[in-house]
Design a protein around this motif. Structure first.
Motif, PDB file in Angstrom:
ATOM      1  N   GLU A   1       0.833  -1.196   0.000  1.00  0.00           N
ATOM      2  CA  GLU A   1       0.000   0.000   0.000  1.00  0.00           C
ATOM      3  C   GLU A   1       0.873   1.252   0.000  1.00  0.00           C
ATOM      4  OE1 GLU A   1      -4.171   1.185   1.974  1.00  0.00           O
ATOM      5  OE2 GLU A   1      -2.578   0.749   3.418  1.00  0.00           O
ATOM      6  N   GLY A   2       0.789   2.023  -1.077  1.00  0.00           N
ATOM      7  CA  GLY A   2       1.571   3.243  -1.186  1.00  0.00           C
ATOM      8  C   GLY A   2       3.030   3.026  -1.544  1.00  0.00           C
ATOM      9  N   VAL A   3       3.411   1.794  -1.845  1.00  0.00           N
ATOM     10  CA  VAL A   3       4.801   1.469  -2.199  1.00  0.00           C
ATOM     11  C   VAL A   3       4.836   1.064  -3.672  1.00  0.00           C
ATOM     12  CG1 VAL A   3       6.774  -0.033  -1.748  1.00  0.00           C
ATOM     13  CG2 VAL A   3       5.311   0.734   0.151  1.00  0.00           C
ATOM     14  N   PHE A   4       5.445   1.897  -4.501  1.00  0.00           N
ATOM     15  CA  PHE A   4       5.463   1.676  -5.947  1.00  0.00           C
ATOM     16  C   PHE A   4       6.895   1.547  -6.452  1.00  0.00           C
ATOM     17  CE2 PHE A   4       1.370   3.562  -5.170  1.00  0.00           C
ATOM     18  CZ  PHE A   4       0.521   2.928  -6.065  1.00  0.00           C
ATOM     19  N   GLY A   5       7.114   0.536  -7.263  1.00  0.00           N
ATOM     20  CA  GLY A   5       8.419   0.363  -7.880  1.00  0.00           C
ATOM     21  C   GLY A   5       9.337  -0.517  -7.060  1.00  0.00           C
ATOM     22  N   ILE A   6      10.283  -1.128  -7.744  1.00  0.00           N
ATOM     23  CA  ILE A   6      11.173  -2.098  -7.116  1.00  0.00           C
ATOM     24  C   ILE A   6      12.138  -1.455  -6.125  1.00  0.00           C
ATOM     25  CG2 ILE A   6      12.880  -1.973  -8.980  1.00  0.00           C
ATOM     26  CD1 ILE A   6      11.758  -5.062  -6.934  1.00  0.00           C
ATOM     27  N   ASP A   7      12.511  -0.199  -6.341  1.00  0.00           N
ATOM     28  CA  ASP A   7      13.429   0.465  -5.411  1.00  0.00           C
ATOM     29  C   ASP A   7      12.777   0.618  -4.035  1.00  0.00           C
ATOM     30  OD1 ASP A   7      16.096   2.353  -5.430  1.00  0.00           O
ATOM     31  OD2 ASP A   7      14.540   3.166  -4.116  1.00  0.00           O
ATOM     32  N   ALA A   8      11.562   1.157  -4.033  1.00  0.00           N
ATOM     33  CA  ALA A   8      10.846   1.335  -2.762  1.00  0.00           C
ATOM     34  C   ALA A   8      10.512  -0.010  -2.132  1.00  0.00           C
ATOM     35  CB  ALA A   8       9.568   2.140  -2.995  1.00  0.00           C
ATOM     36  N   ALA A   9      10.187  -1.011  -2.954  1.00  0.00           N
ATOM     37  CA  ALA A   9       9.828  -2.326  -2.424  1.00  0.00           C
ATOM     38  C   ALA A   9      11.019  -3.027  -1.782  1.00  0.00           C
ATOM     39  CB  ALA A   9       9.257  -3.187  -3.548  1.00  0.00           C
ATOM     40  N   ALA A  10      12.187  -2.940  -2.420  1.00  0.00           N
ATOM     41  CA  ALA A  10      13.384  -3.583  -1.877  1.00  0.00           C
ATOM     42  C   ALA A  10      13.727  -3.011  -0.505  1.00  0.00           C
ATOM     43  CB  ALA A  10      14.555  -3.405  -2.837  1.00  0.00           C
TER      44      ALA A  10
ATOM     45  N   PRO B   1      17.715  -2.478  -5.076  1.00  0.00           N
ATOM     46  CA  PRO B   1      17.314  -3.471  -6.084  1.00  0.00           C
ATOM     47  C   PRO B   1      18.465  -4.299  -6.641  1.00  0.00           C
ATOM     48  CG  PRO B   1      16.246  -1.370  -6.502  1.00  0.00           C
ATOM     49  CD  PRO B   1      17.250  -1.123  -5.431  1.00  0.00           C
ATOM     50  N   ASP B   2      19.665  -3.715  -6.725  1.00  0.00           N
ATOM     51  CA  ASP B   2      20.790  -4.447  -7.301  1.00  0.00           C
ATOM     52  C   ASP B   2      21.341  -5.519  -6.373  1.00  0.00           C
ATOM     53  OD1 ASP B   2      21.582  -2.207  -5.695  1.00  0.00           O
ATOM     54  OD2 ASP B   2      23.652  -2.563  -6.321  1.00  0.00           O
ATOM     55  N   LYS B   3      20.961  -5.480  -5.101  1.00  0.00           N
ATOM     56  CA  LYS B   3      21.492  -6.428  -4.119  1.00  0.00           C
ATOM     57  C   LYS B   3      20.464  -7.492  -3.713  1.00  0.00           C
ATOM     58  CE  LYS B   3      25.007  -3.439  -2.023  1.00  0.00           C
ATOM     59  NZ  LYS B   3      24.924  -2.359  -2.994  1.00  0.00           N
ATOM     60  N   LEU B   4      19.350  -7.543  -4.376  1.00  0.00           N
ATOM     61  CA  LEU B   4      18.323  -8.532  -4.049  1.00  0.00           C
ATOM     62  C   LEU B   4      18.822  -9.944  -4.334  1.00  0.00           C
ATOM     63  CD1 LEU B   4      15.184  -6.729  -5.514  1.00  0.00           C
ATOM     64  CD2 LEU B   4      15.553  -7.265  -3.089  1.00  0.00           C
ATOM     65  N   THR B   5      18.550 -10.849  -3.404  1.00  0.00           N
ATOM     66  CA  THR B   5      18.891 -12.257  -3.609  1.00  0.00           C
ATOM     67  C   THR B   5      17.779 -12.933  -4.414  1.00  0.00           C
ATOM     68  OG1 THR B   5      17.771 -13.011  -1.609  1.00  0.00           O
ATOM     69  CG2 THR B   5      20.063 -12.266  -1.376  1.00  0.00           C
ATOM     70  N   ALA B   6      18.037 -14.164  -4.832  1.00  0.00           N
ATOM     71  CA  ALA B   6      17.034 -14.907  -5.586  1.00  0.00           C
ATOM     72  C   ALA B   6      15.775 -15.111  -4.751  1.00  0.00           C
ATOM     73  CB  ALA B   6      17.605 -16.250  -6.032  1.00  0.00           C
ATOM     74  N   ARG B   7      15.933 -15.396  -3.465  1.00  0.00           N
ATOM     75  CA  ARG B   7      14.779 -15.602  -2.590  1.00  0.00           C
ATOM     76  C   ARG B   7      13.994 -14.311  -2.405  1.00  0.00           C
ATOM     77  NH1 ARG B   7      11.021 -19.121  -0.595  1.00  0.00           N
ATOM     78  NH2 ARG B   7      10.383 -18.536   1.515  1.00  0.00           N
ATOM     79  N   GLN B   8      14.684 -13.216  -2.160  1.00  0.00           N
ATOM     80  CA  GLN B   8      14.015 -11.923  -1.979  1.00  0.00           C
ATOM     81  C   GLN B   8      13.285 -11.509  -3.261  1.00  0.00           C
ATOM     82  OE1 GLN B   8      17.450  -9.642  -0.812  1.00  0.00           O
ATOM     83  NE2 GLN B   8      17.058  -9.882   1.380  1.00  0.00           N
ATOM     84  N   ALA B   9      13.931 -11.704  -4.395  1.00  0.00           N
ATOM     85  CA  ALA B   9      13.308 -11.350  -5.663  1.00  0.00           C
ATOM     86  C   ALA B   9      12.047 -12.170  -5.896  1.00  0.00           C
ATOM     87  CB  ALA B   9      14.301 -11.572  -6.807  1.00  0.00           C
ATOM     88  N   ALA B  10      12.102 -13.457  -5.573  1.00  0.00           N
ATOM     89  CA  ALA B  10      10.938 -14.318  -5.747  1.00  0.00           C
ATOM     90  C   ALA B  10       9.795 -13.914  -4.823  1.00  0.00           C
ATOM     91  CB  ALA B  10      11.335 -15.771  -5.497  1.00  0.00           C
ATOM     92  N   LEU B  11      10.105 -13.529  -3.612  1.00  0.00           N
ATOM     93  CA  LEU B  11       9.074 -13.085  -2.668  1.00  0.00           C
ATOM     94  C   LEU B  11       8.420 -11.793  -3.152  1.00  0.00           C
ATOM     95  CD1 LEU B  11      10.832 -13.876   0.732  1.00  0.00           C
ATOM     96  CD2 LEU B  11       8.650 -14.847  -0.047  1.00  0.00           C
ATOM     97  N   LEU B  12       9.220 -10.876  -3.683  1.00  0.00           N
ATOM     98  CA  LEU B  12       8.656  -9.626  -4.207  1.00  0.00           C
ATOM     99  C   LEU B  12       7.761  -9.899  -5.411  1.00  0.00           C
ATOM    100  CD1 LEU B  12      11.722  -7.198  -3.940  1.00  0.00           C
ATOM    101  CD2 LEU B  12       9.624  -7.144  -2.591  1.00  0.00           C
ATOM    102  N   ALA B  13       8.197 -10.796  -6.278  1.00  0.00           N
ATOM    103  CA  ALA B  13       7.367 -11.146  -7.433  1.00  0.00           C
ATOM    104  C   ALA B  13       6.079 -11.829  -6.992  1.00  0.00           C
ATOM    105  CB  ALA B  13       8.150 -12.053  -8.374  1.00  0.00           C
ATOM    106  N   ALA B  14       6.138 -12.552  -5.907  1.00  0.00           N
ATOM    107  CA  ALA B  14       4.968 -13.294  -5.426  1.00  0.00           C
ATOM    108  C   ALA B  14       3.878 -12.388  -4.869  1.00  0.00           C
ATOM    109  CB  ALA B  14       5.394 -14.307  -4.363  1.00  0.00           C
ATOM    110  N   VAL B  15       4.233 -11.185  -4.431  1.00  0.00           N
ATOM    111  CA  VAL B  15       3.213 -10.291  -3.864  1.00  0.00           C
ATOM    112  C   VAL B  15       2.484  -9.486  -4.936  1.00  0.00           C
ATOM    113  CG1 VAL B  15       4.589 -10.038  -1.743  1.00  0.00           C
ATOM    114  CG2 VAL B  15       4.671  -8.244  -3.479  1.00  0.00           C
ATOM    115  N   LEU B  16       3.001  -9.478  -6.168  1.00  0.00           N
ATOM    116  CA  LEU B  16       2.449  -8.605  -7.209  1.00  0.00           C
ATOM    117  C   LEU B  16       0.955  -8.789  -7.484  1.00  0.00           C
ATOM    118  CD1 LEU B  16       5.418  -8.524  -9.744  1.00  0.00           C
ATOM    119  CD2 LEU B  16       4.495  -6.600  -8.441  1.00  0.00           C
ATOM    120  N   PRO B  17       0.428 -10.009  -7.516  1.00  0.00           N
ATOM    121  CA  PRO B  17      -1.011 -10.122  -7.815  1.00  0.00           C
ATOM    122  C   PRO B  17      -1.919  -9.524  -6.738  1.00  0.00           C
ATOM    123  CG  PRO B  17       0.126 -12.205  -8.190  1.00  0.00           C
ATOM    124  CD  PRO B  17       1.072 -11.313  -7.453  1.00  0.00           C
ATOM    125  N   ASN B  18      -1.424  -9.425  -5.507  1.00  0.00           N
ATOM    126  CA  ASN B  18      -2.256  -8.922  -4.409  1.00  0.00           C
ATOM    127  C   ASN B  18      -1.387  -8.187  -3.394  1.00  0.00           C
ATOM    128  OD1 ASN B  18      -4.380  -8.429  -2.735  1.00  0.00           O
ATOM    129  ND2 ASN B  18      -4.802 -10.553  -2.226  1.00  0.00           N
TER     130      ASN B  18
END
Length: 254
Positions: free
Chosen positions: A182-191, A199-216
C-alpha cells in the motif's frame, strides 16, 4: 415643350423594384447533423490517439513521472513511496523472477500470449491471462478495476508499446510502476520497504518473494510470508532459473 417627368411614374417604378429579401435559414437535416457530429467525434478520437502515441514515444526515452494509480493513492494516503531504478541497477534475478511469476513467455509474444488466452477459454477459468506488456499499458496509462472500456483501451495500447519500446524497456517500466504494498510503488521502494536493501542487491529468494506479492500487494507481505506465499516464492525461483537456462530471458538481459 417637354413634359415634366411624372412623380407618379417614379413611384410606380420604385414599387416594382422589391428589396432583396434575406435568405431564410434552413434548419439542418437530421442526416446532416449526424454527419457533422460523426466528423467531429472522429477528429477528437484521432487527436486523442495522436497524443497517446506521442506519449508512448516519449516514454521510450523519459521515465513516466506518475500514473493514475500513483496519483490517486498519493491523494488518499497523503503521499507514496516511489523512486525510479534503471534496469542496470536492478538485479537480473529480479527481472527473471517477475517474468517467471507473471509472464513466462514474455520474450516469445508480441503483447498477447495467445496460448495462455486459449487455455483460459478452454478451461472456462475466471483467471486472467494478462501479459507484462498488457499490465504495463494498464499501470502506466489507465486505471485499475475491471471494465470493458479499460480492457479495450489496454488492448489498443499494448501493440503500440510492443512496437515502439523494446522488451527490456517494457520490463523496466513495469518494475518501476508496479505496486508492491500500500503506497509502495516500484522495485526500489519495495526492496527497501521489505528487506532494507537496494534493487541491485536482491537475492534470488528476496526477488521471488517480491514477485509473489504482485497479484495482491495489499494483502501479501514479502517480509513475513505466509506458507502459501513461501511456496509460491519457491516455485518462482525454479521458474526464474528455468527461463534463464532455456533462453526465455534473452530479450531483456544484456
Amino acid at each position: 415643350m417637354a413634359k415634366p417627368k411624372s412623380s407618379t411614374s417614379k413611384t410606380a417604378r420604385a414599387a416594382k423594384k422589391k428589396p432583396a429579401s434575406k435568405k431564410a435559414s434552413v434548419p439542418l437535416s437530421r442526416a446532416t447533423t449526424v454527419a457533422w457530429l460523426r466528423a467531429h467525434v472522429l477528429r477528437g478520437v484521432l487527436f486523442l490517439l495522436a497524443v497517446v502515441l506521442a506519449v508512448v514515444v516519449l516514454y521510450k526515452f523519459i521515465n513516466p513521472p506518475t500514473t493514475i494509480t500513483m496519483f490517486s493513492e498519493a491523494r488518499r494516503l497523503g503521499g507514496i513511496d516511489h523512486e525510479w531504478a534503471a534496469m542496470d541497477d536492478i538485479a537480473p534475478v529480479m527481472a527473471r523472477s517477475a517474468v517467471a511469476a507473471e509472464d513466462a513467455n514474455f520474450c516469445r509474444h508480441w503483447g498477447f500470449d495467445m496460448r495462455a488466452i486459449r487455455k483460459v477459454i478452454d478451461e472456462g477459468s475466471s483467471r486472467g491471462a494478462s501479459t507484462i506488456s498488457q499490465q504495463t499499458a494498464k499501470n502506466v496509462f489507465l486505471w485499475q478495476g475491471r471494465s470493458w472500456l479499460r480492457k479495450a483501451m489496454e488492448a489498443a495500447l499494448t501493440p503500440a508499446i510492443e512496437f515502439i519500446w523494446n522488451k527490456r524497456r517494457i520490463l523496466e517500466v513495469y518494475l518501476n510502476v508496479a505496486e508492491f504494498d500500500e503506497g509502495v510503488f516500484g522495485i526500489d521502494a519495495a526492496a527497501f520497504r521489505y528487506f532494507r536493501t537496494t534493487p541491485d542487491k536482491l537475492t534470488a529468494r528476496q526477488a521471488a518473494l517480491l514477485a509473489a506479492v504482485l497479484p495482491n500487494p495489499k494483502e501479501r507481505d514479502a517480509a513475513h510470508p505466509s506458507a502459501f506465499l513461501s511456496r509460491r516464492a519457491n516455485a518462482i525461483m525454479d521458474g526464474a532459473a528455468t527461463i534463464e537456462r532455456d533462453g526465455r530471458a534473452e530479450c531483456f538481459e544484456r
